[in-house]
Design a protein around this motif. Structure first.
Motif, PDB file in Angstrom:
ATOM      1  N   LYS A  89     158.733  65.582  33.338  1.00  0.00           N
ATOM      2  CA  LYS A  89     160.044  65.059  33.713  1.00  0.00           C
ATOM      3  C   LYS A  89     160.961  66.262  33.879  1.00  0.00           C
ATOM      4  O   LYS A  89     160.780  67.290  33.219  1.00  0.00           O
ATOM      5  N   TRP A  90     161.972  66.126  34.763  1.00  0.00           N
ATOM      6  CA  TRP A  90     162.867  67.236  35.041  1.00  0.00           C
ATOM      7  C   TRP A  90     164.273  66.723  35.256  1.00  0.00           C
ATOM      8  O   TRP A  90     164.479  65.578  35.620  1.00  0.00           O
ATOM      9  N   PHE A  91     165.233  67.598  35.039  1.00  0.00           N
ATOM     10  CA  PHE A  91     166.602  67.285  35.398  1.00  0.00           C
ATOM     11  C   PHE A  91     166.721  67.423  36.908  1.00  0.00           C
ATOM     12  O   PHE A  91     166.090  68.300  37.514  1.00  0.00           O
ATOM     13  N   ILE A  92     167.539  66.593  37.512  1.00  0.00           N
ATOM     14  CA  ILE A  92     167.757  66.694  38.958  1.00  0.00           C
ATOM     15  C   ILE A  92     168.262  68.085  39.313  1.00  0.00           C
ATOM     16  O   ILE A  92     167.837  68.673  40.305  1.00  0.00           O
ATOM     17  N   ASP A 113     168.772  67.329  47.737  1.00  0.00           N
ATOM     18  CA  ASP A 113     169.320  66.210  46.986  1.00  0.00           C
ATOM     19  C   ASP A 113     168.183  65.360  46.431  1.00  0.00           C
ATOM     20  O   ASP A 113     167.071  65.360  46.969  1.00  0.00           O
ATOM     21  N   VAL A 114     168.480  64.656  45.352  1.00  0.00           N
ATOM     22  CA  VAL A 114     167.563  63.680  44.777  1.00  0.00           C
ATOM     23  C   VAL A 114     168.376  62.409  44.577  1.00  0.00           C
ATOM     24  O   VAL A 114     169.456  62.436  43.979  1.00  0.00           O
ATOM     25  N   SER A 115     167.873  61.298  45.112  1.00  0.00           N
ATOM     26  CA  SER A 115     168.566  60.019  44.962  1.00  0.00           C
ATOM     27  C   SER A 115     167.573  58.969  44.477  1.00  0.00           C
ATOM     28  O   SER A 115     166.364  59.167  44.578  1.00  0.00           O
ATOM     29  N   THR A 116     168.085  57.887  43.961  1.00  0.00           N
ATOM     30  CA  THR A 116     167.227  56.822  43.455  1.00  0.00           C
ATOM     31  C   THR A 116     167.438  55.574  44.288  1.00  0.00           C
ATOM     32  O   THR A 116     168.577  55.178  44.545  1.00  0.00           O
ATOM     33  N   ARG A 117     166.328  54.996  44.700  1.00  0.00           N
ATOM     34  CA  ARG A 117     166.350  53.718  45.427  1.00  0.00           C
ATOM     35  C   ARG A 117     165.393  52.799  44.689  1.00  0.00           C
ATOM     36  O   ARG A 117     164.193  53.041  44.672  1.00  0.00           O
ATOM     37  N   GLY A 118     165.941  51.787  44.071  1.00  0.00           N
ATOM     38  CA  GLY A 118     165.107  50.925  43.232  1.00  0.00           C
ATOM     39  C   GLY A 118     164.615  51.730  42.051  1.00  0.00           C
ATOM     40  O   GLY A 118     165.377  52.362  41.344  1.00  0.00           O
ATOM     41  N   PHE A 122     163.918  59.703  45.481  1.00  0.00           N
ATOM     42  CA  PHE A 122     163.661  60.246  46.808  1.00  0.00           C
ATOM     43  C   PHE A 122     164.216  61.653  46.898  1.00  0.00           C
ATOM     44  O   PHE A 122     165.315  61.927  46.429  1.00  0.00           O
ATOM     45  N   ILE A 123     163.424  62.527  47.492  1.00  0.00           N
ATOM     46  CA  ILE A 123     163.818  63.912  47.717  1.00  0.00           C
ATOM     47  C   ILE A 123     164.350  64.031  49.139  1.00  0.00           C
ATOM     48  O   ILE A 123     163.731  63.534  50.079  1.00  0.00           O
ATOM     49  N   THR A 124     165.474  64.685  49.299  1.00  0.00           N
ATOM     50  CA  THR A 124     165.988  65.052  50.612  1.00  0.00           C
ATOM     51  C   THR A 124     165.920  66.566  50.678  1.00  0.00           C
ATOM     52  O   THR A 124     166.415  67.264  49.792  1.00  0.00           O
ATOM     53  N   VAL A 133     164.290  66.161  55.944  1.00  0.00           N
ATOM     54  CA  VAL A 133     163.123  65.332  55.650  1.00  0.00           C
ATOM     55  C   VAL A 133     163.346  64.634  54.313  1.00  0.00           C
ATOM     56  O   VAL A 133     163.920  65.214  53.393  1.00  0.00           O
ATOM     57  N   GLN A 134     162.954  63.373  54.232  1.00  0.00           N
ATOM     58  CA  GLN A 134     163.041  62.612  52.982  1.00  0.00           C
ATOM     59  C   GLN A 134     161.667  62.071  52.639  1.00  0.00           C
ATOM     60  O   GLN A 134     160.900  61.701  53.530  1.00  0.00           O
ATOM     61  N   PHE A 135     161.394  62.037  51.329  1.00  0.00           N
ATOM     62  CA  PHE A 135     160.132  61.461  50.875  1.00  0.00           C
ATOM     63  C   PHE A 135     160.275  61.001  49.428  1.00  0.00           C
ATOM     64  O   PHE A 135     161.090  61.533  48.677  1.00  0.00           O
ATOM     65  N   PRO A 136     159.472  59.992  49.058  1.00  0.00           N
ATOM     66  CA  PRO A 136     159.523  59.510  47.672  1.00  0.00           C
ATOM     67  C   PRO A 136     158.804  60.479  46.736  1.00  0.00           C
ATOM     68  O   PRO A 136     157.824  61.114  47.113  1.00  0.00           O
ATOM     69  N   PHE A 137     159.317  60.606  45.539  1.00  0.00           N
ATOM     70  CA  PHE A 137     158.730  61.476  44.513  1.00  0.00           C
ATOM     71  C   PHE A 137     157.656  60.663  43.790  1.00  0.00           C
ATOM     72  O   PHE A 137     157.916  60.057  42.757  1.00  0.00           O
ATOM     73  N   LEU A 138     156.465  60.616  44.373  1.00  0.00           N
ATOM     74  CA  LEU A 138     155.374  59.788  43.865  1.00  0.00           C
ATOM     75  C   LEU A 138     154.301  60.632  43.191  1.00  0.00           C
ATOM     76  O   LEU A 138     154.024  61.757  43.619  1.00  0.00           O
ATOM     77  N   LYS A 139     153.658  60.052  42.158  1.00  0.00           N
ATOM     78  CA  LYS A 139     152.594  60.768  41.437  1.00  0.00           C
ATOM     79  C   LYS A 139     151.439  61.151  42.346  1.00  0.00           C
ATOM     80  O   LYS A 139     150.868  62.216  42.200  1.00  0.00           O
ATOM     81  N   ASN A 140     151.091  60.285  43.296  1.00  0.00           N
ATOM     82  CA  ASN A 140     149.964  60.600  44.172  1.00  0.00           C
ATOM     83  C   ASN A 140     150.359  61.496  45.350  1.00  0.00           C
ATOM     84  O   ASN A 140     149.533  61.806  46.190  1.00  0.00           O
ATOM     85  N   LEU A 141     151.613  61.903  45.399  1.00  0.00           N
ATOM     86  CA  LEU A 141     152.095  62.817  46.436  1.00  0.00           C
ATOM     87  C   LEU A 141     152.376  64.201  45.862  1.00  0.00           C
ATOM     88  O   LEU A 141     151.931  65.205  46.399  1.00  0.00           O
ATOM     89  N   VAL A 142     153.105  64.240  44.756  1.00  0.00           N
ATOM     90  CA  VAL A 142     153.511  65.513  44.151  1.00  0.00           C
ATOM     91  C   VAL A 142     152.374  66.029  43.268  1.00  0.00           C
ATOM     92  O   VAL A 142     152.022  65.401  42.279  1.00  0.00           O
TER      93      VAL A 142
END
Length: 167
Positions: A89-92, A113-118, A122-124, A133-142
């Protein structure tokens, strides 16, 4: 000492100075152990912090609704050292300005930027090609995050599936 944003005061609750807080953290439970909060740079000592259908805080010196009303929409900060950070876990603020690479070492962009949707963060990022570029911060991605190196490694294939670019 570095201060981090931990929440926003939404409104007064009741008539005895209690404030409803929108937490900006994974686990609002950590707020129960904070000794000092900061609002507009001023220190406030919590008398009580309760978690119910939200987070509610009573501060020393704020004893009625009229005084509590003055804190509506204010941001709530804490000393960085007051909040324990679990593994993976990390601080934004630690993620902002990290360089993003795929597992082949290709530069993708820099986190802006880091934002939360639900329930998903999401990383911008400012992309290598000057596009956003935007993408979700997912375990199977990062694949990895190295805060000291300011480096995030993502799976190239999965990134291409979920990332979207803005002009």
């Amino acid at each position: 000492m570095e201060k981090i944003l931990i929440g926003k005061i939404i409104k007064p609750q009741g008539i005895k100075g209690e404030l409803k807080v929108l937490p900006i953290c994974d686990s609002p439970e950590v707020l129960k152990n904070v000794k000092v909060f900061y609002i507009d740079g001023e220190e406030f000592t919590p008398v009580s912090v309760r978690i119910a259908d939200g987070v509610y805080v009573v501060f020393k010196g704020i004893a009625d609704r009229n005084k509590a009303e003055l804190f509506r929409d204010k941001e709530l900060f804490v000393d960085r050292d007051e909040i324990p950070v679990p593994e993976n876990k990390w601080f934004i603020s630690d993620i902002i300005s990290c360089k993003i690479f795929d597992e082949n070492g290709n530069f993708i962009g820099t986190v802006k930027d880091v934002s939360t949707r639900g329930s998903t963060d999401f990383i911008t990022a400012a992309g290598a090609d000057c596009k956003t570029v935007q993408f979700p911060f997912l375990k199977n991605l990062v694949k990895s995050v190295d805060i000291e190196e300011k480096k995030i490694v993502v799976s190239k294939g999965r990134f291409e599936e979920v990332a979207f670019y803005e002009d």
